[in-house]
Motif scaffolding. Sequence first.
Motif, PDB file in Angstrom:
ATOM      1  N   UNK A   1      27.032  30.756  44.311  1.00 20.28           N
ATOM      2  CA  UNK A   1      27.952  30.122  43.329  1.00 20.28           C
ATOM      3  C   UNK A   1      29.456  29.840  43.578  1.00 20.28           C
ATOM      4  N   UNK A   2      29.905  28.626  43.385  1.00 21.79           N
ATOM      5  CA  UNK A   2      31.435  28.515  43.501  1.00 21.79           C
ATOM      6  C   UNK A   2      32.267  29.512  42.629  1.00 21.79           C
ATOM      7  N   UNK A   3      31.758  29.918  41.367  1.00 22.66           N
ATOM      8  CA  UNK A   3      32.490  30.775  40.609  1.00 22.66           C
ATOM      9  C   UNK A   3      32.701  32.104  41.257  1.00 22.66           C
ATOM     10  N   UNK A   4      32.052  32.340  42.296  1.00 19.78           N
ATOM     11  CA  UNK A   4      32.184  33.734  42.895  1.00 19.78           C
ATOM     12  C   UNK A   4      33.422  33.875  43.516  1.00 19.78           C
ATOM     13  N   UNK A   5      34.191  32.666  43.895  1.00 19.66           N
ATOM     14  CA  UNK A   5      35.618  32.723  44.520  1.00 19.66           C
ATOM     15  C   UNK A   5      36.653  33.132  43.272  1.00 19.66           C
ATOM     16  N   UNK A   6      36.361  33.339  42.227  1.00 20.47           N
ATOM     17  CA  UNK A   6      37.323  33.657  41.142  1.00 20.47           C
ATOM     18  C   UNK A   6      36.931  34.819  40.384  1.00 20.47           C
ATOM     19  N   UNK A   7      36.005  35.734  40.635  1.00 21.03           N
ATOM     20  CA  UNK A   7      35.650  36.823  40.312  1.00 21.03           C
ATOM     21  C   UNK A   7      36.616  37.962  40.480  1.00 21.03           C
ATOM     22  N   UNK A   8      37.295  37.944  41.571  1.00 16.54           N
ATOM     23  CA  UNK A   8      38.325  39.037  41.719  1.00 16.54           C
ATOM     24  C   UNK A   8      39.511  38.752  40.728  1.00 16.54           C
ATOM     25  N   UNK A   9      39.950  37.448  40.611  1.00 13.98           N
ATOM     26  CA  UNK A   9      40.807  37.373  39.648  1.00 13.98           C
ATOM     27  C   UNK A   9      40.527  37.476  38.299  1.00 13.98           C
ATOM     28  N   UNK A  10      39.471  36.848  37.819  1.00 10.09           N
ATOM     29  CA  UNK A  10      38.941  37.273  36.371  1.00 10.09           C
ATOM     30  C   UNK A  10      38.745  38.718  36.139  1.00 10.09           C
ATOM     31  N   UNK A  11      38.292  39.690  37.240  1.00  6.09           N
ATOM     32  CA  UNK A  11      38.120  40.835  36.867  1.00  6.09           C
ATOM     33  C   UNK A  11      39.514  41.638  36.645  1.00  6.09           C
ATOM     34  N   UNK A  12      40.495  41.358  37.519  1.00  3.19           N
ATOM     35  CA  UNK A  12      41.807  41.837  37.661  1.00  3.19           C
ATOM     36  C   UNK A  12      42.416  41.469  36.283  1.00  3.19           C
ATOM     37  N   UNK A  13      42.198  40.326  35.792  1.00  3.75           N
ATOM     38  CA  UNK A  13      42.743  39.837  34.328  1.00  3.75           C
ATOM     39  C   UNK A  13      42.213  40.739  33.366  1.00  3.75           C
ATOM     40  N   UNK A  14      41.007  41.117  33.245  1.00  6.11           N
ATOM     41  CA  UNK A  14      40.518  41.960  32.199  1.00  6.11           C
ATOM     42  C   UNK A  14      41.031  43.388  32.314  1.00  6.11           C
ATOM     43  N   UNK A  15      41.233  43.770  33.503  1.00  2.77           N
ATOM     44  CA  UNK A  15      41.465  45.204  33.863  1.00  2.77           C
ATOM     45  C   UNK A  15      43.209  45.254  33.418  1.00  2.77           C
ATOM     46  N   UNK A  16      43.986  44.123  33.212  1.00  2.00           N
ATOM     47  CA  UNK A  16      45.275  43.983  33.110  1.00  2.00           C
ATOM     48  C   UNK A  16      45.899  44.556  31.715  1.00  2.00           C
ATOM     49  N   UNK A  17      44.937  44.590  30.735  1.00  2.00           N
ATOM     50  CA  UNK A  17      45.191  45.149  29.466  1.00  2.00           C
ATOM     51  C   UNK A  17      46.098  44.379  28.628  1.00  2.00           C
ATOM     52  N   UNK A  18      45.981  42.954  28.867  1.00  2.00           N
ATOM     53  CA  UNK A  18      46.751  42.158  28.229  1.00  2.00           C
ATOM     54  C   UNK A  18      45.966  41.680  26.882  1.00  2.00           C
ATOM     55  N   UNK A  19      46.664  40.939  26.126  1.00  2.00           N
ATOM     56  CA  UNK A  19      45.884  40.496  24.607  1.00  2.00           C
ATOM     57  C   UNK A  19      45.309  39.458  24.853  1.00  2.00           C
ATOM     58  N   UNK A  20      45.138  38.789  26.038  1.00  2.00           N
ATOM     59  CA  UNK A  20      43.908  37.568  26.521  1.00  2.00           C
ATOM     60  C   UNK A  20      44.115  37.642  27.926  1.00  2.00           C
ATOM     61  N   UNK A  21      43.041  37.801  28.517  1.00  2.00           N
ATOM     62  CA  UNK A  21      42.685  37.797  29.978  1.00  2.00           C
ATOM     63  C   UNK A  21      42.681  36.294  30.603  1.00  2.00           C
TER      64      UNK A  21
END
Length: 247
Positions: A1-21
């Motif tokens: 799936x093309x979406x797999x190209x973005x999984x690292x960025x999405x995972x990192x965004x959730x790990x960032x501890x922001x109010x909204x990834x």
Amino acid sequence: MKEKLYTIEVMDAVKAGDECPCCYLERKLEQDAISFTLGSSYMEDDIRADTDQTGFCRKHTKMMYDYGNYLGNAWILKTRMKYLRDHFKESVEEGKTGTAPQKSALFGWMKKTSSENRQGKESCYVCRKIDETYERIQNTFVYLMRTEPEFISLLKNSKGFCLPHFYDVLNTCRSRCKAEEAQKMEELLCNLMERELSRIQEDIDWFVEKYDYRNQNADWKNSKDAVPRTMQKITGGYPADPVFKQK
């Protein structure tokens, strides 16, 4: 799936501890788009033809000015203005030769561009570049929720989403998943949001209470930055961010 190209960025965004990834990722997309537009790309004919025709919304016009590359801005504005003047002249000529009053074609064109400028996305090169990737990011969120237990764990321990992006994620779940699966995701996400909205409510409540003279010596707890965080939770974005400038 093309979406797999973005999984690292999405995972990192959730790990960032922001109010909204999603806000976290959207800010990166926006800054990357501004940097790209005012980088060497503005000298490429196909890019300039695109920016001439599409233009920029009010918000991103200001961001481009603040970015600091005045020569790059000048080149873009030079050919964008020529494009607009040509269409302005065509509209005037159409009004002169048509059966309608002289100003009708001109004002019709101006009304269209004015409305699009307020709406932004239909007449903004930067908004369009963001949107092209944003949909894939939303799909990646759902893909990870469906396939990665680690991501579910990260999500449960995150601060949730801002309300606009929460709505986007829910809609993507409903459109990409079967009803039963989407319902489970929705339950998880709604429980997460109820918890995190309650946390934000406590922070902004205490921020207000801290200004009562009876609490002047009390601890701020987690409320010192409650105003910008509450703004982000309600509307998205980063109201306290400094101006984005060229490095």
